[in-house]
Motif scaffolding. Structure first.
Motif, PDB file in Angstrom:
ATOM      1  N   LEU B  85      19.889 -35.854   6.363  1.00  0.00           N
ATOM      2  CA  LEU B  85      20.863 -34.816   6.010  1.00  0.00           C
ATOM      3  C   LEU B  85      22.167 -35.038   6.776  1.00  0.00           C
ATOM      4  O   LEU B  85      23.265 -34.979   6.204  1.00  0.00           O
ATOM      5  N   ARG B  89      25.972 -36.166   5.169  1.00  0.00           N
ATOM      6  CA  ARG B  89      27.134 -35.273   5.295  1.00  0.00           C
ATOM      7  C   ARG B  89      28.207 -35.822   6.216  1.00  0.00           C
ATOM      8  O   ARG B  89      29.117 -35.092   6.607  1.00  0.00           O
ATOM      9  N   MET B 177      24.923 -25.983  -2.059  1.00  0.00           N
ATOM     10  CA  MET B 177      24.666 -25.247  -0.825  1.00  0.00           C
ATOM     11  C   MET B 177      25.731 -24.171  -0.633  1.00  0.00           C
ATOM     12  O   MET B 177      25.442 -23.064  -0.190  1.00  0.00           O
ATOM     13  N   LEU B 191      18.566 -23.627   3.017  1.00  0.00           N
ATOM     14  CA  LEU B 191      17.884 -24.858   3.399  1.00  0.00           C
ATOM     15  C   LEU B 191      16.496 -24.916   2.768  1.00  0.00           C
ATOM     16  O   LEU B 191      16.131 -25.903   2.134  1.00  0.00           O
TER      17      LEU B 191
END
Lengths: 252, 276
Positions: B85, B89, B177, B191
């Motif tokens: 993750l 990002r 998100m 999440l």
């Protein structure tokens, strides 16, 4: 979560890198023991003078290079064919060969080679290791290349054919150039897997085809030896340079 | 067009046949034969080796292998998810961070295993450091136990989890998100209920890539577990070296293959998508 994530990542990176970093630091330690004594290159000197290590490294590089090249070509062709139309038996077999435990693959290949050698006057050697490595590298190449192909627009090749290209020309001049980064990254993956392999290799290697992992295994089992720290550091640095080069290649 | 496709498939098909299917076929024949005095196999065909696989002693080893592989895979998910993750990002630094995961992975598996031997053994770095700090007198028994094996497996196969997970996460739209947040979800909710379900394909692919080598692991238990940790892989290897019982070794190998095939089958059927 914004702050927690980099913290967790840092910790995991430390977990991944510290053991190798420590190994590198102690590879230049003059002491035979795990206590820091002073800077020295004696273990590197010892490694470079070790004839067995040098031969094994040459073998490993040769095997990985040949097996990777063959697997990259064969796997790319297969991935392209599977992209056009699925071949369930091939896909199933590839998935299965991918998940076959190494020890089972190694033993079954040993059984095959020994059975063949009853009829032919051939022995285990580099050729059997290379054959084994090609067979287990192909699935990795197919996976990487096929994943990339699935992001491609099929109509590009169709357009090329409509404009008079043969199927081969469309593949060669339209798809293949775009596919090159994926093929290189697949080949690098295959190279590491081939260079790393101990279990299958030790089964099908002959007396004259000892690889680097086989020698390292023998030394590691015998107990602490700072020479291994030196060899490990060289491997990490050498392959690190290769990765950076490949990343560069992909971006260009 | 058809001819080119067949031509493209031919090399892979012949290699799969000759170096995968035929060798397993040979094992199948061996598993039904009698053991030779000096290794190898002899003619009288019998089902004896297959019955021995069901011996509680060996079933216990199978169960233990599943447990060790399962724990290792679980730890890989827990460590691999935040890492993947984070990388997905990190914008322009993505490639750098991914290389940082790959760098240890590129190192020989043996080197990585040896690195832990170097850290954990009685005269290793951790024990030496703790002793010179005066924290312990006797070295701690860190090496040659189950946790050392699990640690080695996690360390060895974590990149197999991170890579597929990363490629799944990378393809996700970050707006999903944000939308969850805008609609009132707490970060933990988005999440668990948005990100985790969407990354399930990556977790599954990674779990299979990690679980299988862990289940058949031979090297890690051998080096980090000492002689005390017998798993399926060690058992198979023993039959072809010390024990010289090829029929039994072949039978366990095929039993392990059958287990792996069942797992693959469940996976393919549940999602209706092939592995490749």
């Amino acid at each position: 979560m914004k702050r927690l994530l980099p913290l967790a990542a840092t910790g995991i990176y430390a977990f991944l890198h510290l053991p190798l970093l420590v190994l590198a630091v102690f590879s230049v330690n003059s002491s035979r023991f795990t206590l820091w004594e002073g800077f020295s290159l004696r273990w590197y000197q010892a490694a470079f003078q070790d004839q067995q290590l040098i031969e094994a490294t040459v073998n490993s590089l040769l095997i990985a290079a040949v097996a990777t090249a063959a697997a990259a070509v064969i796997g790319t062709l297969c991935a392209h064919a599977l992209w056009k139309k699925d071949a369930p038996i091939i896909t199933m077999s590839l998935s299965l060969s991918l998940v076959t435990p190494e020890i089972v693959a190694g033993i079954s290949l040993l059984a095959l080679f020994q059975w063949i050698f009853r009829f032919l006057n051939v022995h285990l050697g580099l050729h059997t290791v290379i054959l084994a490595h090609v067979s287990f590298c192909i699935s990795f190449v197919v996976i990487v290349v096929l994943a990339r192909l699935r992001t491609f627009d099929n109509s590009l090749e169709e357009a090329a054919v409509d404009l008079g290209a043969t199927e081969w020309q469309a593949f060669r001049h339209v798809t293949l150039p775009n596919l090159m980064p994926a093929i290189v990254s697949a080949a690098l993956l295959a190279f590491t897997i081939s260079f790393d392999d101990y279990v299958i290799t030790s089964m099908v290697a002959g007396v004259d085809s000892e690889t680097l992992p086989m020698v390292l295994y023998a030394i590691a089992r015998r107990g602490a030896n700072p020479m291994v720290n030196a060899i490990s550091t060289i491997i990490v640095l050498g392959l690190g340079v290769m990765i950076l080069a490949s990343e560069r290649l992909k971006e260009s | 067009m058809r001819r080119l496709r067949l031509l493209f498939l031919f090399p892979t098909a012949s290699i799969l046949l000759l170096l995968f299917a035929v060798p397993l076929g040979i094992l199948l024949v061996y598993a039904c034969m009698t053991r030779g005095a000096y290794g190898g196999t002899m003619p009288p065909f019998t089902g004896e080796s297959w019955l021995r696989v069901l011996d509680p002693l060996y079933l216990g080893i199978v169960g233990r292998s599943f447990l060790v592989a399962g724990i290792s895979t679980l730890i890989c998910v827990v460590l691999g998810f935040p890492l993947a993750l984070f990388i997905s990002r990190s914008g322009p630094r993505k490639n750098l961070y991914l290389s940082l995961v790959m760098l240890p992975f590129w190192t020989s598996f043996l080197v990585r295993t040896y690195a832990w031997m170097f850290l954990l053994r009685d005269t290793g770095l951790i024990n030496t450091a703790l002793q010179s700090l005066g924290l312990i007198r006797e070295p701690l028994p860190l090496l040659y136990n189950w946790w050392a094996v699990i640690l080695g497996l996690v360390y060895g196969y974590l990149p197999f989890m991170v890579l597929p997970l990363f490629s799944t996460l990378e393809r996700l739209d970050p707006a999903l998100m944000e939308a969850a947040g805008d609609l009132g979800a707490r970060p933990s909710q988005s999440l668990l209920r948005v990100l985790l379900p969407l990354s399930a394909p990556g977790i599954r692919a990674g779990a299979i890539l990690v679980f299988i080598p862990c289940l058949g692991a031979y090297l890690t238990p051998d080096l980090l577990g000492g002689g005390r940790t017998i798993l399926i892989g060690t058992l198979i290897q023993n039959q072809f070296s010390n024990s010289r019982d090829w029929p039994f070794g072949s039978a366990i190998s095929l039993a392990l293959m059958a287990l792996v095939m069942v797992m693959l089958w469940i996976q393919v059927r549940r999602k209706g998508e092939p592995l490749l």
